[in-house]
Structure formats: structure tokens, C-alpha cells
Enzyme design. Structure first.
Site, PDB file in Angstrom:
ATOM      1  CD  GLU A  81      -3.031  -0.994   0.333  1.00 27.23           C
ATOM      2  OE1 GLU A  81      -3.150   0.084  -0.294  1.00 27.23           O
ATOM      3  OE2 GLU A  81      -3.786  -1.970   0.190  1.00 27.23           O
ATOM      4  NE  ARG A  91     -17.939  -3.499   2.759  1.00 24.95           N
ATOM      5  CZ  ARG A  91     -17.992  -4.816   2.966  1.00 24.95           C
ATOM      6  NH1 ARG A  91     -19.141  -5.422   3.168  1.00 24.95           N
ATOM      7  NH2 ARG A  91     -16.891  -5.539   2.989  1.00 24.95           N
ATOM      8  CB  CYS A 144      -6.142  -3.259   6.686  1.00 31.53           C
ATOM      9  SG  CYS A 144      -6.286  -5.040   6.919  1.00 31.53           S
ATOM     10  CG  HIS A 168      -4.810  -4.955   1.902  1.00 33.51           C
ATOM     11  ND1 HIS A 168      -5.061  -3.589   1.954  1.00 33.51           N
ATOM     12  CD2 HIS A 168      -5.532  -5.509   2.926  1.00 33.51           C
ATOM     13  CE1 HIS A 168      -5.898  -3.349   2.966  1.00 33.51           C
ATOM     14  NE2 HIS A 168      -6.196  -4.490   3.555  1.00 33.51           N
TER      15      HIS A 168
END
Ligand code: PCA
Length: 215
Positions: A81, A91, A144, A168
Site C-alpha cells: 500500500e 461497512r 487494516c 494487502h
């Protein structure tokens, strides 16, 4: 000079029985590659607690480099990342039932931090060895990204020389037998993380190559 790399993986979350990030990094725990020592710790998939655990493990191991690893089901590649953002927005609930909406991680921290790792070089190293890999420009807004931001904020606040980053990974094959989702084998992911970690320990500077995403 020898270098210590601390790898972290997460607990399973979102109804999964395993988290491939922990399954992968635990295989690298205690491994030594020339003068590079890898260790691995598991952290909870819970806002806040995950950062507290990470800071505790950093203080215990005194690493030169920290690479947190997490599952990103649906991704095709192993994806280092670029950026952590100062935002918690869930979510689904985390493993303690927290579901923040539009909250800052740090009240007075910057909007974002960039990784301290040479992610393009890590991606090239993985691709040369046959691992599907690419740079990602969003770590999401769940635990994360939260841990990645917490890591970079800790490094910044303590004026530490630690270099930090996040990778990831996709589902592993065993997780998708009943889903229509992409996966890589656990062995491929372990190899990718190993190449990325050793590459990050050997090189501080990134390569100057074409990157970016159009969406
Ligand atoms: N993946 C989640 C949190 C834990 C994990 O492995 C995420 O991408 O935020």
C-alpha cells in the site's frame, strides 16, 4: 549490519475461519535470510486494540522495519500500500462489534501518511519471481488502514528511524471453494511477503518507474 523485520497478521474477521495474513506471516516467524531476521505477531481485528498491540510488539522486538499484512478478499495481487488515511469508516463491525462512521483515527494527525517502504521495488522483486503483485493506492477504511495509519503515526510521533508499511493479500485458495472470488495459494503469498520484506530491508530508496492507477 543485520536488520530486523517485524511482520504482523490479523485474526480472522467477517465470518472467515482463517486470516491468510496470519497464516502467511507465521510461516516466516524466526526465518533468517543472510543478515535479515524476520519475526511475526498476530494482532486483533479490532479498532484501537490493534494499534495498542502493534505498539507493544514494536517495543518488544525493536525492529528496523515493520510490515503489517492484511486480507483484502477480492484482490487479484499481493499489493503493497502507498497511503494510509486518517479515517475510520466500517461497512461491517470489527471483531469487538465496533462500527465507526466517519471518525478520525488521530484528532490532530495529518489527513494521510505515505509508506516508508520502497513499494515499487518490492512489487518488481515479487514479479521477477513470478508473484502477481502491484502497488495499491487505497488500503480502505477498515482495521487494516487503521493499523497502517497507527503505525505511521507512531513512527512520526516517536521520531523513530523505523520504516513502516502495509501489504494487502488476496484470499488463499482454500477460502474460495464456495465463493466466486480470486485467490492465490498460501505458498505464493508466503513467497511474495518474504521477497517484499527482504527487498525492503536491503533497499531504502525506491525505483523510479512508471506507476499509478486511473481509478
Ligand atoms: N483485513 C481487514 C482487516 C483485517 C484484515 O486482514 C482490512 O482490510 O481492513
Amino acid at each position: 549490519m543485520s536488520k530486523k523485520v517485524l511482520l504482523t497478521g490479523f485474526e480472522p474477521f467477517g465470518g472467515e475461519k482463517i486470516n491468510p495474513s496470519w497464516e502467511a506471516v507465521k510461516q516466516l516467524n524466526g526465518k533468517v535470510f543472510d543478515d535479515i531476521e524476520l519475526s511475526a505477531e498476530r494482532i486483533p481485528t479490532v479498532y484501537r486494540e490493534s494499534i495498542d498491540a502493534l505498539e507493544m510488539h514494536i517495543e518488544k522486538h525493536q525492529p528496523d522495519i515493520v510490515i503489517c499484512v492484511g486480507q483484502a478478499g477480492g484482490r487479484l495481487h499481493v499489493t503493497p500500500e502507498k497511503v494510509a488515511i486518517n479515517l475510520d469508516e466500517a461497512r461491517i463491525p470489527d471483531n469487538a462489534g465496533n462500527q465507526p462512521i466517519d471518525e478520525k483515527i488521530s484528532e490532530d494527525g495529518p489527513a494521510a501518511y505515505f509508506t516508508g517502504l520502497p513499494i515499487k521495488r518490492m512489487v518488481e522483486g515479487m514479479k521477477e519471481q513470478g508473484i502477481p503483485a502491484s502497488v495499491s493506492y487505497t488500503a480502505g477504511t477498515f482495521v487494516c488502514n487503521h493499523v497502517f495509519y497507527g503505525l505511521m503515526d507512531y513512527i512520526h510521533r516517536t521520531s523513530s528511524n523505523i520504516r513502516g508499511g502495509f501489504i494487502h493479500i488476496p484470499f488463499i485458495t482454500e477460502q474460495v471453494v464456495d465463493k466466486k472470488a480470486p485467490s492465490l495459494s498460501l505458498d505464493t503469498i508466503v513467497k511474495g511477503i518474504r521477497i517484499a520484506a527482504v527487498g525492503a530491508a536491503r533497499h531504502e530508496a525506491d525505483v523510479h518507474s512508471v506507476g499509478g492507477a486511473t481509478h
